[in-house]
Structures are given as C-alpha cells and as structure tokens.
Design an enzyme around this catalytic site. Structure first.
Site, PDB file in Angstrom:
ATOM      1  N   THR A 124       1.032  -1.513  -0.157  1.00 32.09           N
ATOM      2  CA  THR A 124      -0.034  -0.102  -0.189  1.00 32.09           C
ATOM      3  C   THR A 124       0.622   1.170   0.582  1.00 32.09           C
ATOM      4  O   THR A 124       1.733   1.428   0.775  1.00 32.09           O
ATOM      5  CB  THR A 124      -0.738   0.142   1.385  1.00 32.09           C
ATOM      6  OG1 THR A 124      -1.202   1.751   1.300  1.00 32.09           O
ATOM      7  CG2 THR A 124       0.009  -0.953   2.595  1.00 32.09           C
ATOM      8  N   ASP A 125       0.218   1.866  -0.787  1.00 28.09           N
ATOM      9  CA  ASP A 125       1.018   3.748  -0.440  1.00 28.09           C
ATOM     10  C   ASP A 125       0.775   4.170   0.478  1.00 28.09           C
ATOM     11  O   ASP A 125       1.644   4.867   1.143  1.00 28.09           O
ATOM     12  CB  ASP A 125       0.329   4.346  -2.107  1.00 28.09           C
ATOM     13  CG  ASP A 125      -0.852   4.865  -0.927  1.00 28.09           C
ATOM     14  OD1 ASP A 125      -1.985   3.865  -0.168  1.00 28.09           O
ATOM     15  OD2 ASP A 125      -1.278   6.528  -1.547  1.00 28.09           O
ATOM     16  N   GLU A 126       0.288   3.541   2.126  1.00 24.09           N
ATOM     17  CA  GLU A 126       0.078   4.618   2.813  1.00 24.09           C
ATOM     18  C   GLU A 126       1.309   4.016   3.718  1.00 24.09           C
ATOM     19  O   GLU A 126       1.745   4.981   4.918  1.00 24.09           O
ATOM     20  CB  GLU A 126      -1.064   3.317   3.894  1.00 24.09           C
ATOM     21  CG  GLU A 126      -2.573   4.035   3.591  1.00 24.09           C
ATOM     22  CD  GLU A 126      -3.152   4.039   4.389  1.00 24.09           C
ATOM     23  OE1 GLU A 126      -3.447   3.415   5.862  1.00 24.09           O
ATOM     24  OE2 GLU A 126      -4.745   3.631   3.973  1.00 24.09           O
ATOM     25  N   TYR A 149      -2.073  -0.144  10.912  1.00 23.56           N
ATOM     26  CA  TYR A 149      -2.390  -1.043   9.037  1.00 23.56           C
ATOM     27  C   TYR A 149      -1.164  -0.459   8.590  1.00 23.56           C
ATOM     28  O   TYR A 149      -0.691  -1.178   8.187  1.00 23.56           O
ATOM     29  CB  TYR A 149      -3.705  -0.610   9.145  1.00 23.56           C
ATOM     30  CG  TYR A 149      -3.715  -1.060   7.287  1.00 23.56           C
ATOM     31  CD1 TYR A 149      -3.632  -1.871   6.947  1.00 23.56           C
ATOM     32  CD2 TYR A 149      -3.418   0.504   6.577  1.00 23.56           C
ATOM     33  CE1 TYR A 149      -3.833  -2.591   5.737  1.00 23.56           C
ATOM     34  CE2 TYR A 149      -3.716  -0.228   4.739  1.00 23.56           C
ATOM     35  CZ  TYR A 149      -3.351  -1.219   4.695  1.00 23.56           C
ATOM     36  OH  TYR A 149      -3.975  -2.029   3.066  1.00 23.56           O
ATOM     37  N   LYS A 153       1.803  -3.591   8.000  1.00 20.99           N
ATOM     38  CA  LYS A 153       2.103  -2.845   6.004  1.00 20.99           C
ATOM     39  C   LYS A 153       3.261  -3.047   5.463  1.00 20.99           C
ATOM     40  O   LYS A 153       4.197  -3.719   4.826  1.00 20.99           O
ATOM     41  CB  LYS A 153       1.304  -2.620   5.010  1.00 20.99           C
ATOM     42  CG  LYS A 153       0.249  -2.241   5.043  1.00 20.99           C
ATOM     43  CD  LYS A 153      -0.812  -4.099   4.554  1.00 20.99           C
ATOM     44  CE  LYS A 153      -0.276  -4.186   3.308  1.00 20.99           C
ATOM     45  NZ  LYS A 153      -0.573  -5.335   2.625  1.00 20.99           N
TER      46      LYS A 153
HETATM   47  P1  NAD Z   1     -10.023  -7.209   2.281  1.00 16.33           P
HETATM   48  O1  NAD Z   1     -10.080  -6.801   3.615  1.00 16.33           O
HETATM   49  O2  NAD Z   1     -11.359  -6.892   1.674  1.00 16.33           O
HETATM   50  O3  NAD Z   1      -9.549  -8.901   1.960  1.00 16.33           O
HETATM   51  C1  NAD Z   1      -8.310  -8.959   2.612  1.00 16.33           C
HETATM   52  C2  NAD Z   1      -9.066 -10.540   2.279  1.00 16.33           C
HETATM   53  O4  NAD Z   1      -8.110 -11.395   3.301  1.00 16.33           O
HETATM   54  C3  NAD Z   1     -10.330 -10.937   2.774  1.00 16.33           C
HETATM   55  O5  NAD Z   1     -10.638 -12.066   2.327  1.00 16.33           O
HETATM   56  C4  NAD Z   1     -10.270 -12.237   4.209  1.00 16.33           C
HETATM   57  O6  NAD Z   1     -10.923 -13.029   4.327  1.00 16.33           O
HETATM   58  C5  NAD Z   1      -8.828 -13.194   3.566  1.00 16.33           C
HETATM   59  N1  NAD Z   1      -7.786 -12.573   5.329  1.00 16.33           N
HETATM   60  C6  NAD Z   1      -7.239 -12.182   6.645  1.00 16.33           C
HETATM   61  N2  NAD Z   1      -6.806 -12.625   6.876  1.00 16.33           N
HETATM   62  C7  NAD Z   1      -5.867 -13.661   6.325  1.00 16.33           C
HETATM   63  C8  NAD Z   1      -5.149 -14.910   7.024  1.00 16.33           C
HETATM   64  N3  NAD Z   1      -4.951 -14.815   8.562  1.00 16.33           N
HETATM   65  N4  NAD Z   1      -5.244 -15.957   6.517  1.00 16.33           N
HETATM   66  C9  NAD Z   1      -5.664 -15.590   5.240  1.00 16.33           C
HETATM   67  N5  NAD Z   1      -6.274 -14.798   5.135  1.00 16.33           N
HETATM   68  C10 NAD Z   1      -7.036 -13.978   5.048  1.00 16.33           C
HETATM   69  O7  NAD Z   1      -8.692  -6.379   1.299  1.00 16.33           O
HETATM   70  P2  NAD Z   1      -9.250  -5.028   0.689  1.00 16.33           P
HETATM   71  O8  NAD Z   1      -8.973  -4.523   0.436  1.00 16.33           O
HETATM   72  O9  NAD Z   1      -8.606  -6.742  -0.406  1.00 16.33           O
HETATM   73  O10 NAD Z   1      -6.772  -5.316   0.190  1.00 16.33           O
HETATM   74  C11 NAD Z   1      -6.285  -6.785  -0.111  1.00 16.33           C
HETATM   75  C12 NAD Z   1      -4.134  -6.353   0.067  1.00 16.33           C
HETATM   76  O11 NAD Z   1      -4.559  -4.806  -0.663  1.00 16.33           O
HETATM   77  C13 NAD Z   1      -4.306  -5.962   1.281  1.00 16.33           C
HETATM   78  O12 NAD Z   1      -2.981  -6.758   1.281  1.00 16.33           O
HETATM   79  C14 NAD Z   1      -3.712  -4.333   1.467  1.00 16.33           C
HETATM   80  O13 NAD Z   1      -2.957  -4.289   2.655  1.00 16.33           O
HETATM   81  C15 NAD Z   1      -3.457  -4.006   0.059  1.00 16.33           C
HETATM   82  N6  NAD Z   1      -4.236  -3.017  -0.965  1.00 16.33           N
HETATM   83  C16 NAD Z   1      -5.833  -2.273  -0.257  1.00 16.33           C
HETATM   84  C17 NAD Z   1      -5.984  -1.334  -1.040  1.00 16.33           C
HETATM   85  C18 NAD Z   1      -7.485  -0.979  -0.931  1.00 16.33           C
HETATM   86  O14 NAD Z   1      -7.135   0.196  -0.821  1.00 16.33           O
HETATM   87  N7  NAD Z   1      -8.655  -2.125  -0.723  1.00 16.33           N
HETATM   88  C19 NAD Z   1      -4.520   0.119  -1.330  1.00 16.33           C
HETATM   89  C20 NAD Z   1      -3.003  -1.033  -1.700  1.00 16.33           C
HETATM   90  C21 NAD Z   1      -3.031  -1.496  -1.591  1.00 16.33           C
HETATM   91  O1  DAU Z   2      -4.070   4.050   0.214  1.00 17.24           O
HETATM   92  C1  DAU Z   2      -4.399   2.669   0.510  1.00 17.24           C
HETATM   93  C2  DAU Z   2      -4.773   1.836   1.387  1.00 17.24           C
HETATM   94  O2  DAU Z   2      -6.828   2.667   0.930  1.00 17.24           O
HETATM   95  C3  DAU Z   2      -5.304   0.674   1.651  1.00 17.24           C
HETATM   96  O3  DAU Z   2      -4.157   0.561   2.039  1.00 17.24           O
HETATM   97  C4  DAU Z   2      -5.573   0.577   2.622  1.00 17.24           C
HETATM   98  O4  DAU Z   2      -6.539  -0.904   2.657  1.00 17.24           O
HETATM   99  C5  DAU Z   2      -8.131   0.757   2.595  1.00 17.24           C
HETATM  100  O5  DAU Z   2      -8.500   1.013   3.334  1.00 17.24           O
HETATM  101  C6  DAU Z   2      -7.144   2.417   2.114  1.00 17.24           C
HETATM  102  O6  DAU Z   2      -7.132   3.496   3.259  1.00 17.24           O
HETATM  103  P1  DAU Z   2      -7.858   4.298   3.974  1.00 17.24           P
HETATM  104  O7  DAU Z   2      -8.021   4.738   4.879  1.00 17.24           O
HETATM  105  O8  DAU Z   2      -7.804   5.848   2.911  1.00 17.24           O
HETATM  106  O9  DAU Z   2      -9.161   3.847   3.368  1.00 17.24           O
HETATM  107  P2  DAU Z   2     -10.342   4.705   3.858  1.00 17.24           P
HETATM  108  O10 DAU Z   2     -11.688   4.305   3.010  1.00 17.24           O
HETATM  109  O11 DAU Z   2     -10.876   3.881   5.164  1.00 17.24           O
HETATM  110  O12 DAU Z   2     -10.820   6.110   4.317  1.00 17.24           O
HETATM  111  C7  DAU Z   2     -10.863   7.016   3.323  1.00 17.24           C
HETATM  112  C8  DAU Z   2     -11.053   8.254   3.512  1.00 17.24           C
HETATM  113  O13 DAU Z   2     -12.008   8.898   4.289  1.00 17.24           O
HETATM  114  C9  DAU Z   2      -9.913   8.770   5.119  1.00 17.24           C
HETATM  115  O14 DAU Z   2      -9.345  10.111   4.788  1.00 17.24           O
HETATM  116  C10 DAU Z   2     -11.082   8.662   5.574  1.00 17.24           C
HETATM  117  C11 DAU Z   2     -11.702   9.195   5.329  1.00 17.24           C
HETATM  118  N1  DAU Z   2     -13.340   8.216   5.805  1.00 17.24           N
HETATM  119  C12 DAU Z   2     -13.560   7.016   5.568  1.00 17.24           C
HETATM  120  C13 DAU Z   2     -14.782   6.377   6.780  1.00 17.24           C
HETATM  121  C14 DAU Z   2     -14.386   4.904   5.955  1.00 17.24           C
HETATM  122  C15 DAU Z   2     -14.025   8.937   6.294  1.00 17.24           C
HETATM  123  O15 DAU Z   2     -14.206  10.520   6.036  1.00 17.24           O
HETATM  124  N2  DAU Z   2     -15.733   8.600   6.807  1.00 17.24           N
HETATM  125  C16 DAU Z   2     -15.603   7.004   7.242  1.00 17.24           C
HETATM  126  O16 DAU Z   2     -16.762   7.311   7.672  1.00 17.24           O
END
Ligand code: NAD
Ligand code: DAU
Length: 355
Positions: A124-126, A149, A153
């Site tokens: 993740t970019d975070e 989180y 990562k």
């Molecule tokens: P998500 O929370 O939707 O899915 C996570 C999955 O991992 C689920 O299916 C869960 O059951 C599985 N899981 C959790 N713990 C486990 C374990 N111990 N063993 C096996 N499976 C397990 O997540 P997502 O949003 O699809 O993100 C997927 C990946 O991409 C993560 O590594 C996250 O850090 C990364 N990522 C997410 C975003 C985003 O915006 N969502 C952006 C950049 C990177």
């Molecule tokens: O940047 C990549 C990341 O993006 C991934 O690594 C994470 O898994 C993914 O959850 C996401 O993280 P963020 O924290 O940026 O996403 P989130 O959707 O939780 O929040 C986005 C922005 O919106 C953040 O500034 C917080 C705000 N927010 C979020 C929620 C859930 C609100 O204002 N209200 C809300 O209820």
C-alpha cells in the site's frame, strides 16, 4: 503454471482472481483465504465448477496449511491482510499477527519448498505516510507509516525485501493507492457512503472532509498486478496509482456519490475524532510502473458510475453483510457520532444507472 493467491475472497483479491482466470487460460489458481469478516466466497461464485480454480479455507499464519499449498506453486500473489485503518486503531495486535507474521510464514514456506517461485507482495501507498502537496514519493522514499495498519504493511514489505536479499527469493512489491469498485466491503469510504446513501442513512464524513486520496478503479490495479507478476523485476518496488489531476478531496467524492445516487447533501454528517492520526494526503510517483506500459483505463467519474450501478444492482450481495459482525463494528465505531443513523428521507428518488 500454478498460482497461489492469498486473500482471494476479499475485495481486490477476488477481482484479481477473476481477471487472472479470464486472461490466462493456462493458469491453475488456488485461493487460500481464512474468510474473516472481509472474506466472502460469494465474490467468486462464478468460478465455482472451473477445473482451473480451487478455494481452500485456511490461515496464512498456519505453517502446515501454508506449506501444503506452497509446495508445487510457481507463483504467489499475496493479498491476505487485515486492511481497515479504523479497525487497526482498535485492535492493532491482529494486524501484526496477520500482516507481519502471516507474511513471514508465507516467505518462509517459499524459501524452503518453492525457492524459485515468484512472490508478489500486494502493498500500500500508506507506508509513505502523510505526504505534503506537491510531493509524489517514489519507491525509494522514506517509510513513515501513521497507523497500526500501515506500520504492519511496512513491516511485511521489509520482510519481503530481506527475503530477496538474504535468501535470493524472486520477490517484488507493489504499493497501490486507494482502490474502489465492485465487491468492496462497505466499511471503506466509497462503498460505505454508497450503501448508506441508498439506505438514506447518514454519511459520516471525518474531520472536515478535506483529506485527499488517489482513487484507482480496482480493475486497473489488478491489471497492474498481472503485469508486475509477469514482467516486474525481482527485489523491486512499484508504486501504483491514478495520479488524479486535480486531486480530489473526500468531500468532493462524497458529493459525487450523492449526485450519482440522487440523494441530498443533508445526508452528510460531519464527525470528528473517529480516526486518530488521520493522514491528510496520500500520493505516489508512478513513473516506474508506467515505463512498463501500464496506465489506468477508467477515470474517476466513470469508475464511480460503474461502482454505484453495481451496488444498486447487487443488494443481494451487500444487504446480508449489513448485519452480524458488520453491525457490531458499525455501531461500536460510529454509534455515538451518528446517533440513530437514519437521516431525513430524501426528496428525490435514486436515479443511479449503468449509463
Ligand atoms: P479485504 O479486507 O477486502 O480482504 C482481505 C482478505 O484477506 C479477506 O478475504 C480475508 O478473509 C483474508 N484474510 C485475512 N486474514 C487472513 C488470514 N490470516 N489468512 C488467510 N486469509 C486472510 O482487503 P482488500 O481491500 O482487498 O486488500 C487486499 C490487499 O491489498 C491487502 O493486503 C491490502 O493491504 C492491500 N491494499 C489495499 C488497498 C485498498 O484500497 N483496499 C490499496 C492498496 C493495497
Ligand atoms: O491508500 C491505500 C489504502 O487505502 C489501503 O492500503 C487500505 O487498505 C484502504 O483501506 C485505504 O485506506 P484509507 O484509510 O485511505 O481508506 P478509507 O476508505 O478507510 O478512508 C478514506 C478516507 O475517507 C480517509 O481520509 C478517511 C475518510 N473516511 C473514511 C470512512 C470509513 C471518512 O471520512 N468516513 C468514513 O466513514
């Protein structure tokens, strides 16, 4: 070619498995997923019956389960994680166990049992932390994670780099910005606000809504991952992002969602203090990935339109989720901030469509 995908029942993992299955007819895909609250086998119900796809319920923290699947694999794409920042501020230990220790278990199994397998870490970019405008960190930027989180990562990424350097693993890392699209669990900003709007419930906008994220449609991320799996270089890190210009604030995203769902701005409920350490801006430089020939195909307005249309059509997917574990987290996290949760009835009917 046998590819082990971890976390393939989650949001990005399931979109990736579907793309891989469609685009690479020679790939045999095994999906290892624990089915935590975020994992949903319904995300891949269309692949049931495919001879090239197998789902295994198991835990990346369990070396026996992992060993049995890593042996004989040609590549691993590692999505499995605890992924929600708000949950990490309440239960950080679970993020260390899954994201840090789980990644170690996978790397250790690869080292012993499939030392030539490619390992793609979905990062993740975070990990770069709060980035001041107009900076766009490249892959060598310092790591300054703000939340449990993102720190977990970053810990996982560092293990991947060490496994490449010390044990010679064919490992590489992607670091993507915020994804959105079909099958995203409605706890993250975009799906939460879409389903709340459809239900005429309040949209809890944190801390003034001035924060900036670089939203990328999930299919564009998945295409980048397939490219990196096949053409990325070992030991390297690749940032992935849309590089929206101009950048878009959470408040602007919220307004777009309200427009697409035909709901009034009065649904917005400003809340403070629900995200300690809240990062103001994420952004990344993506030249390294773009030099491999990737660029996003779906712009933000089109991506949001497709996403809203999907949630309008797929109530069967998200309505069952909004009970049980979801309800418990929602009420505990937002309870006092949102009061009853139900906002005033909208004046206009929903008009989101596929157009
Ligand atoms: P998500 O929370 O939707 O899915 C996570 C999955 O991992 C689920 O299916 C869960 O059951 C599985 N899981 C959790 N713990 C486990 C374990 N111990 N063993 C096996 N499976 C397990 O997540 P997502 O949003 O699809 O993100 C997927 C990946 O991409 C993560 O590594 C996250 O850090 C990364 N990522 C997410 C975003 C985003 O915006 N969502 C952006 C950049 C990177
Ligand atoms: O940047 C990549 C990341 O993006 C991934 O690594 C994470 O898994 C993914 O959850 C996401 O993280 P963020 O924290 O940026 O996403 P989130 O959707 O939780 O929040 C986005 C922005 O919106 C953040 O500034 C917080 C705000 N927010 C979020 C929620 C859930 C609100 O204002 N209200 C809300 O209820």
């Amino acid at each position: 070619m046998r590819i082990l995908v971890t976390g393939g029942c989650g949001f990005i993992g399931s979109n990736f498995v579907r793309l891989l299955h469609q685009e690479r007819p020679d790939a045999e895909i095994i999906n290892l997923d624990l089915l935590t609250y975020a994992g949903n086998p319904a995300n891949l119900v269309d692949l049931e019956g495919s001879a090239r796809y197998r789902f295994v319920r198991g835990d990346i923290r369990n070396p026996e389960q992992v060993d049995a699947l890593v042996e004989g694999s040609d590549a691993l794409v590692h999505f499995a994680a605890e992924s929600h920042v708000d949950r990490s501020t309440k239960r950080p230990g679970e993020f260390i166990e899954t994201n840090v220790y789980g990644t170690y278990v996978l790397l250790d199994a690869v080292r012993r049992l499939a030392p030539r397998a490619r390992f793609l870490q979905v990062g993740t970019d975070e990990v770069y932390g709060d980035v001041e405008f107009p900076s766009f960190p490249d892959e060598n930027a310092v790591l300054l994670p703000s939340s449990p989180y993102s720190a977990s990562k970053a810990g996982a990424d560092l293990q991947v780099l060490a496994a490449h350097r010390t044990f010679g693993l064919d490992a590489l890392i992607s670091r993507c910005t915020n994804n959105y699209g079909p099958y995203q669990y409605p706890e993250k900003l975009i799906p939460l606000f879409i389903v709340n709007a459809l239900e005429n419930e309040a949209l809890p906008l944190y801390d003034g809504g001035t924060q900036v994220r670089d939203w990328l449609f999930v299919e564009d991320h998945c295409r980048a991952l397939l490219l990196l799996l096949e053409r990325g270089s070992a030991g390297e890190i690749y940032n992935v992002g849309a590089n929206q210009d101009p950048e878009v604030s959470n408040r602007e995203i919220t307004r777009l969602i309200l427009e697409l769902t035909g709901r009034p701005e009065s649904l917005i409920r400003p809340v403070e203090g629900l995200r300690p350490g809240h990062d103001q801006r994420y952004a990344v430089g993506t030249q390294k990935l773009r030099a491999l020939g990737w660029s996003p195909e779906c712009d933000l307005v089109e991506g949001l339109r497709r996403t809203v249309a999907w949630y309008v059509e797929r109530r069967d997917w998200w309505e069952p989720i909004r009970s049980g574990e979801y309800r418990a987290f929602y009420e505990q996290h937002y309870g006092q901030a949102l009061g009853s949760g139900k906002a005033a009835a909208p004046k206009r009917a929903a008009k989101a469509s596929n157009s």
